[in-house]
Design an enzyme around this catalytic site. Structure first.
Site, PDB file in Angstrom:
ATOM      1  N   SER A  23      -2.918  -4.065   1.625  1.00 19.39           N
ATOM      2  CA  SER A  23      -2.513  -2.866   0.882  1.00 19.39           C
ATOM      3  C   SER A  23      -3.626  -2.369  -0.031  1.00 19.39           C
ATOM      4  O   SER A  23      -4.401  -3.145  -0.593  1.00 19.39           O
ATOM      5  CB  SER A  23      -1.259  -3.153   0.051  1.00 19.39           C
ATOM      6  OG  SER A  23      -0.186  -3.490   0.890  1.00 19.39           O
ATOM      7  N   LYS A  66      12.012   1.358  -0.587  1.00 18.28           N
ATOM      8  CA  LYS A  66      11.234   0.164  -0.238  1.00 18.28           C
ATOM      9  C   LYS A  66      11.726  -1.055  -1.027  1.00 18.28           C
ATOM     10  O   LYS A  66      11.966  -0.959  -2.226  1.00 18.28           O
ATOM     11  CB  LYS A  66       9.760   0.425  -0.568  1.00 18.28           C
ATOM     12  CG  LYS A  66       8.851  -0.762  -0.358  1.00 18.28           C
ATOM     13  CD  LYS A  66       7.412  -0.388  -0.671  1.00 18.28           C
ATOM     14  CE  LYS A  66       6.492  -1.581  -0.471  1.00 18.28           C
ATOM     15  NZ  LYS A  66       5.074  -1.229  -0.697  1.00 18.28           N
ATOM     16  N   ASP A 117       2.459   3.945   6.207  1.00 17.44           N
ATOM     17  CA  ASP A 117       2.800   2.886   5.253  1.00 17.44           C
ATOM     18  C   ASP A 117       3.625   3.471   4.110  1.00 17.44           C
ATOM     19  O   ASP A 117       3.142   4.305   3.350  1.00 17.44           O
ATOM     20  CB  ASP A 117       1.505   2.265   4.705  1.00 17.44           C
ATOM     21  CG  ASP A 117       1.767   0.985   3.942  1.00 17.44           C
ATOM     22  OD1 ASP A 117       2.951   0.683   3.670  1.00 17.44           O
ATOM     23  OD2 ASP A 117       0.802   0.277   3.613  1.00 17.44           O
ATOM     24  N   ASP A 118       4.853   3.044   3.992  1.00 11.11           N
ATOM     25  CA  ASP A 118       5.755   3.476   2.907  1.00 11.11           C
ATOM     26  C   ASP A 118       6.160   4.950   3.048  1.00 11.11           C
ATOM     27  O   ASP A 118       6.447   5.601   2.051  1.00 11.11           O
ATOM     28  CB  ASP A 118       5.141   3.258   1.512  1.00 11.11           C
ATOM     29  CG  ASP A 118       4.929   1.791   1.170  1.00 11.11           C
ATOM     30  OD1 ASP A 118       5.132   0.931   2.035  1.00 11.11           O
ATOM     31  OD2 ASP A 118       4.548   1.512   0.018  1.00 11.11           O
ATOM     32  N   ARG A 127       5.166  -5.303   9.989  1.00 14.24           N
ATOM     33  CA  ARG A 127       4.074  -5.294  10.975  1.00 14.24           C
ATOM     34  C   ARG A 127       4.179  -6.492  11.911  1.00 14.24           C
ATOM     35  O   ARG A 127       3.882  -6.396  13.107  1.00 14.24           O
ATOM     36  CB  ARG A 127       2.722  -5.317  10.247  1.00 14.24           C
ATOM     37  CG  ARG A 127       2.415  -4.002   9.590  1.00 14.24           C
ATOM     38  CD  ARG A 127       1.596  -4.155   8.317  1.00 14.24           C
ATOM     39  NE  ARG A 127       1.971  -3.079   7.407  1.00 14.24           N
ATOM     40  CZ  ARG A 127       1.435  -1.859   7.452  1.00 14.24           C
ATOM     41  NH1 ARG A 127       0.439  -1.621   8.271  1.00 14.24           N
ATOM     42  NH2 ARG A 127       1.870  -0.907   6.665  1.00 14.24           N
ATOM     43  N   HIS A 175       1.138   4.691   1.078  1.00 13.13           N
ATOM     44  CA  HIS A 175       1.204   3.610   0.087  1.00 13.13           C
ATOM     45  C   HIS A 175       0.377   4.040  -1.118  1.00 13.13           C
ATOM     46  O   HIS A 175      -0.656   4.681  -0.965  1.00 13.13           O
ATOM     47  CB  HIS A 175       0.626   2.334   0.728  1.00 13.13           C
ATOM     48  CG  HIS A 175       0.919   1.073  -0.028  1.00 13.13           C
ATOM     49  ND1 HIS A 175       0.337   0.782  -1.238  1.00 13.13           N
ATOM     50  CD2 HIS A 175       1.715   0.010   0.271  1.00 13.13           C
ATOM     51  CE1 HIS A 175       0.770  -0.398  -1.654  1.00 13.13           C
ATOM     52  NE2 HIS A 175       1.617  -0.886  -0.769  1.00 13.13           N
ATOM     53  N   CYS A 193       5.835  -4.424   3.668  1.00 15.13           N
ATOM     54  CA  CYS A 193       4.718  -4.154   4.583  1.00 15.13           C
ATOM     55  C   CYS A 193       4.427  -5.227   5.644  1.00 15.13           C
ATOM     56  O   CYS A 193       4.471  -4.948   6.839  1.00 15.13           O
ATOM     57  CB  CYS A 193       3.448  -3.915   3.778  1.00 15.13           C
ATOM     58  SG  CYS A 193       3.591  -2.588   2.561  1.00 15.13           S
ATOM     59  N   HIS A 206      -2.797  -6.221   7.580  1.00 13.64           N
ATOM     60  CA  HIS A 206      -1.838  -6.898   6.699  1.00 13.64           C
ATOM     61  C   HIS A 206      -1.050  -8.028   7.357  1.00 13.64           C
ATOM     62  O   HIS A 206       0.128  -8.251   7.053  1.00 13.64           O
ATOM     63  CB  HIS A 206      -0.877  -5.889   6.052  1.00 13.64           C
ATOM     64  CG  HIS A 206      -0.552  -6.273   4.631  1.00 13.64           C
ATOM     65  ND1 HIS A 206       0.266  -5.549   3.804  1.00 13.64           N
ATOM     66  CD2 HIS A 206      -0.939  -7.359   3.907  1.00 13.64           C
ATOM     67  CE1 HIS A 206       0.372  -6.148   2.635  1.00 13.64           C
ATOM     68  NE2 HIS A 206      -0.351  -7.252   2.683  1.00 13.64           N
ATOM     69  N   ASP A 247       6.414   1.621   8.224  1.00 14.11           N
ATOM     70  CA  ASP A 247       6.740   0.195   8.096  1.00 14.11           C
ATOM     71  C   ASP A 247       7.965  -0.093   7.238  1.00 14.11           C
ATOM     72  O   ASP A 247       8.637  -1.101   7.412  1.00 14.11           O
ATOM     73  CB  ASP A 247       5.532  -0.589   7.568  1.00 14.11           C
ATOM     74  CG  ASP A 247       5.151  -0.188   6.145  1.00 14.11           C
ATOM     75  OD1 ASP A 247       5.513   0.926   5.700  1.00 14.11           O
ATOM     76  OD2 ASP A 247       4.475  -0.998   5.472  1.00 14.11           O
ATOM     77  N   ASN A 248       8.218   0.780   6.259  1.00 12.49           N
ATOM     78  CA  ASN A 248       9.370   0.582   5.373  1.00 12.49           C
ATOM     79  C   ASN A 248       9.631   1.880   4.636  1.00 12.49           C
ATOM     80  O   ASN A 248       8.870   2.838   4.744  1.00 12.49           O
ATOM     81  CB  ASN A 248       9.134  -0.572   4.383  1.00 12.49           C
ATOM     82  CG  ASN A 248       7.831  -0.467   3.614  1.00 12.49           C
ATOM     83  OD1 ASN A 248       6.867  -1.178   3.894  1.00 12.49           O
ATOM     84  ND2 ASN A 248       7.779   0.447   2.670  1.00 12.49           N
ATOM     85  N   LYS A 294      -4.567  -0.431   8.334  1.00 17.25           N
ATOM     86  CA  LYS A 294      -4.121  -1.553   7.500  1.00 17.25           C
ATOM     87  C   LYS A 294      -3.440  -2.617   8.371  1.00 17.25           C
ATOM     88  O   LYS A 294      -2.334  -2.409   8.866  1.00 17.25           O
ATOM     89  CB  LYS A 294      -3.153  -1.030   6.437  1.00 17.25           C
ATOM     90  CG  LYS A 294      -2.467  -2.129   5.637  1.00 17.25           C
ATOM     91  CD  LYS A 294      -1.566  -1.541   4.588  1.00 17.25           C
ATOM     92  CE  LYS A 294      -0.466  -2.516   4.218  1.00 17.25           C
ATOM     93  NZ  LYS A 294       0.426  -2.016   3.174  1.00 17.25           N
TER      94      LYS A 294
END
Ligand code: MG
Length: 458
Positions: free
Chosen positions: A153, A275, A36-37, A79, A207, A75, A130, A259-260, A128
């Site tokens: 998150s 992001k 994540d991130d 997904r 994240h 996020c 989300h 994810d990003n 996660k």
């Protein structure tokens, strides 16, 4: 690094090699690890000084992509596209979901897990999710036999840790989340080794707020962010080790991505943006895929891939029936195996919320629109609005990957070609997406908001 000739030879042999009889009777396992991130420049094998020996080994044993994209720079939508093979603007998750939201990924959408249940896979989601925290949107309703994780998150409140729909902790003890996710993953692999399985492991980190377990805190030479990355890397090593101990590593497609792009910490490498931006740094991600004997070791793919492509690729590999909904992704198995270095597609669209802002075609990227303030900056008076650029900007990502030099004036025919492709694609999107596109183009550059402004995505 193998020579091109040796690589093509190995790739061809791997792609054509018949499966052993026992393996061909059972479709392969699939493991998708999703950070994540985590930025394009955050892994050692992508040039980072951070220590990621297990991910570097995964790259050395498989394929590493240099142009792999998320369909969205935040996020939840990322997904949604990973799970469905469809743009998030098609599946009702165009923006980040918050604990106050009553929505989630609708049941009309078929996830990779649900698709693989048709082939009698055991499925588990760890981490996660989300895509909706209410019971009707949790992984159990989207094809997963089991779920262990925090549903959104880690900077959102409350921050529960769930097992299926039951709350185990509130707030979750975040310092041990990566450790516990890993323990769950290893156990799942151990108990599922005799059946085909799908493990989807979307990590909570890096994240922010950052947390690492006691064993990793202070261990790296790059502060807490480095500690968190080293623990994630350790986790990947544990999962790959569990596959080996279970005797299934040669019968498993294992993938890693994010994810990003990076948020306040982390690195987009040499790319522009982070992001929340549709510049490359917001959406271009590391992507590794390892399948010993099927994917040539140590290969690098410079072709374009996307999270949208994971579902159709897995469907083909596992012999699963494609979902009835039209897909935006394509089967990139020929890229994974090195049979091809590039695949044709109409264009790859870059969305932010409901808005298409850019499109990629061949080596070209056309920017059409941009918000009147960058993500995570204070919104201007009148709200944050997506505006058309005074003139579309064209970047040659092969020559200029950090999008510094606009070459639209020198390439009007490329601009026209990409615009035509965007128009064709947009005609197939739901009406609110088409409307957002029309409204953006109709806005005066430098104008202020007059209508409803889409909620700011994070
Ligand atoms: Mg993210």
């Amino acid at each position: 690094m193998p020579t091109r000739r040796a690589f093509l030879k190995t790739a061809g042999a791997a792609a054509l090699a018949p499966l052993a009889r026992a393996e061909s009777a059972r479709p392969p396992n699939v493991v998708m690890i999703y950070a994540d991130d985590l930025g394009y420049g955050d892994l050692g094998c992508y040039g980072s000084p951070l220590r990621t020996p297990h991910l570097d080994r995964m790259a050395a044993e498989g394929v590493r992509f240099t142009q792999f994209y998320s369909a969205n720079p935040v996020c939840s939508p990322s997904r949604a596209s990973l799970m469905t093979g469809r743009y998030p603007t098609r599946v009702g998750v165009p923006r980040v979901l918050f604990p106050t939201d009553q929505t989630g990924l609708p049941h009309s959408e078929v996830t990779i897990a649900r698709m693989l249940k048709g082939r009698e896979y055991r499925t588990m989601c760890i981490g996660k999710w989300h895509l909706g925290h209410l019971p009707q949107f949790l992984p159990a309703r989207h094809g997963f036999d089991e779920y262990f994780g925090s549903p959104y998150s880690n900077d959102m409140k409350p921050t529960p840790l769930l097992h299926n729909t039951e709350t185990l902790e509130e707030p979750a003890r975040q310092d041990t989340l990566t450790l516990r996710y890993t323990e769950q993953a290893v156990k799942f692999i151990e108990r599922s080794k005799d059946a085909p399985f799908f493990l989807y492991m979307p990590h909570t980190f890096p994240h922010i707020p950052l947390h690492a377990s006691a064993r990793f805190r202070g261990r790296s030479k790059a502060g807490l962010y480095g500690d968190v990355i080293e623990e994630l890397d350790w986790s990947v090593g544990e999962v790959l080790g569990a596959l080996k101990r279970a005797g299934v590593e040669n019968h498993t497609l294992a993938m890693f991505s994010s994810d990003n792009g990076p948020w306040y910490q982390g690195s987009p490498g040499q790319l522009r943006g982070r992001k929340g931006a549709t510049y490359e740094g917001g959406v271009r991600e590391p992507f590794l895929a390892r399948f010993p004997g099927r994917i040539p070791a140590g290969s690098v793919c410079t072709g374009v891939g996307s999270t949208l492509d994971v579902l159709p690729t897995v469907a083909r590999l596992c012999g699963a029936a494609l979902p009835p909904n039209p897909l935006d992704g394509i089967d990139i198995w020929p890229l994974l195996t090195g049979q091809k270095q590039q695949l044709e597609r109409e264009a790859l669209l870059y969305f932010d919320n409901l808005h298409v802002q850019c499109a990629r075609w061949k080596q070209w990227k056309l920017h059409l629109a941009r918000y009147n303030s960058a993500a995570y900056n204070p919104a201007p008076q009148g709200g944050r609005v997506n505006l058309p650029l005074p003139s579309p900007e064209l970047y040659d990502l092969e020559a200029d990957p950090d999008e510094s030099y606009d070459v639209a004036a020198e390439n009007p025919q490329v601009v026209a070609e990409i615009r035509a492709r965007i128009e064709r694609l947009m005609s197939g999107f739901p009406e609110p997406v088409q409307q957002a596109y029309r409204e953006t183009l109709a806005r005066k550059v430098g104008g202020t908001a007059t209508g409803a402004v889409p909620r700011l995505a994070q």
